[in-house]
Design a protein around this motif. Structure first.
Motif, short mmCIF file in Angstrom:
data_model
loop_
_atom_site.label_atom_id
_atom_site.label_comp_id
_atom_site.label_asym_id
_atom_site.label_seq_id
_atom_site.Cartn_x
_atom_site.Cartn_y
_atom_site.Cartn_z
N ARG A 9 -3.52 -8.27 1.55
CA ARG A 9 -3.04 -7.26 2.48
C ARG A 9 -4.18 -6.28 2.75
NH1 ARG A 9 0.22 -2.14 2.26
NH2 ARG A 9 1.76 -2.25 3.96
N TYR A 11 -6.02 -3.34 5.83
CA TYR A 11 -5.81 -2.49 7.01
C TYR A 11 -6.81 -2.90 8.10
CZ TYR A 11 -5.18 1.78 9.79
OH TYR A 11 -4.91 2.66 10.80
N TYR A 59 -1.38 -2.70 8.86
CA TYR A 59 -1.67 -3.60 7.76
C TYR A 59 -1.40 -5.04 8.18
CZ TYR A 59 -2.39 0.17 4.46
OH TYR A 59 -2.90 1.27 3.82
#
Length: 372
Positions: A9, A11, A59
């Protein structure tokens, strides 16, 4: 950053987003309505929409989560196990699609929706329907599990295959001929073909449509009819079914406002399967309903949907497969041992603590008990 399992995960600034990236958060509007659901693959339209809303970054996720390890179930008491074995009745055979067939069907349906004027259009539609027909015949299938059919992440394509397959099962259960089952498969695959002519900013809008946009969207029935009536290899009933799949028995549907007697039988079946699959499928602007809730909603639509098609639909879906565990309204967990063809919401179950047999469909003493 790496999190549990195999999911990564991170950004990404809005200017660096690319089509196909999978968003790892939910985007909502000021009224808390979901515009983009977590896990949705992004396309140019969704990215542009976030830019217009002033979103600077989101995200993104990569990879797949490790499946939850199966927790061993505690052993059942002998008297419970004996009752389960005594009353267990196998479910009707369900449609199963192999991974190779799913891939072939997915690629084929995408080709159809992107190449409506191709010389290969009819041949491709026939090949897909033949694959679905073979899957039904090979399994001698009388039921369908929508969640097991997933052929594509793209709604229009998946929806088309779901509607086709479920409609073919219903037609088979109604005793229609092989040719009729095949033809309704073609109609189901192509029932939303007119959406290929709808502007993408309306078709993919991640929010509810305005009245003007909805009027344009509703034209897809007529547009699909106009595409298919030019395909002389298809029978007239196929194009008429596509035209009428949003008509209602009470005359309040579209595009013609036909009442029951003027709607072709195939369209009456497509209307039921189209509504059901739309209800149980999540979209960027709405959450999916559970299969149980969707069935209850279908059952309430007696003024809009054909009763015969509805009845056969209810006999063609299995909500609680045999061997699944459910929780009853009396607080007891129970094992499903038999599905009742005429009462999809009320199977026969055996309590896992008491061993009690609850015939939810026919035993009056169980009338107040429901599956939660």
């Amino acid at each position: 950053m790496v999190v549990d399992g195999l999911i990564r995960r991170y950004y990404v600034r809005i200017s660096s987003l690319k089509e196909g990236m999978k968003i790892d958060q939910t985007i909502k509007d000021r009224m808390d309505r979901t515009l983009i659901a977590r896990g949705t693959p992004l396309d140019e339209f969704l990215i542009d929409g976030m830019k217009k809303r002033g979103i600077t970054g989101v995200y993104i996720q990569e990879g797949e989560e490790d499946p939850e390890p199966d927790k061993p179930e505690p052993p059942l008491p002998d008297f419970v196990r004996k009752n389960i074995e005594k009353y267990k009745t196998k479910d009707p055979a369900k449609v199963k699609l192999t991974e190779s067939v799913k891939k072939r069907v997915s690629e084929g349906i995408q080709y159809l929706y992107n190449n409506s004027s191709s010389e290969q259009f009819t041949n491709t539609a026939n090949k897909i329907t033949a694959d679905l027909m073979k899957a039904i015949d090979d399994n001698d299938a009388l039921a369908v599990d929508i969640s097991a059919l997933k052929t594509s992440d793209e709604y229009t394509f998946k929806h088309s295959v779901d509607v086709a397959t479920l409609s073919m099962i219903i037609a088979r259960n109604k005793g229609l001929s092989q040719k009729e089952v095949y033809d309704i498969g073609i109609a189901g695959l192509l029932h939303d073909m007119g959406k290929s002519k709808i502007p993408l900013e309306i078709l993919n809008k991640p929010a509810r449509l305005s009245d003007e946009e909805f009027a344009i969207m509703k034209s897809h029935s007529t547009l699909g009819y106009e595409i298919l009536k030019e395909k002389k290899e298809f029978s007239d009933v196929i194009s008429l079914s596509v035209l009428q799949h949003h008509e209602k028995m009470n005359g309040k549907g579209y595009p013609l406002g036909c009442t029951s007697e003027k709607i072709v039988p195939f369209a009456k079946i497509l209307s039921v399967t189209d509504v059901y699959d739309a209800l149980v499928t999540e979209r960027p602007y709405k959450k999916s309903f559970s299969q149980r809730t969707a069935v209850e909603m279908i059952m309430s639509m007696t003024d809009e949907l054909d009763i015969s098609a509805m009845k056969c639909f209810l006999e063609s879906v299995i909500l609680y497969p045999v061997n699944s565990t459910v929780t009853l309204s009396n607080g007891e967990d129970a094992r499903v041992v038999k599905n009742n063809k005429h009462s999809v919401l009320r199977p026969t179950v055996v309590g896992l603590k008491t061993g009690n047999v609850y015939d939810l469909a026919d035993d009056l003493e169980c009338a107040s008990i429901i599956i939660q």
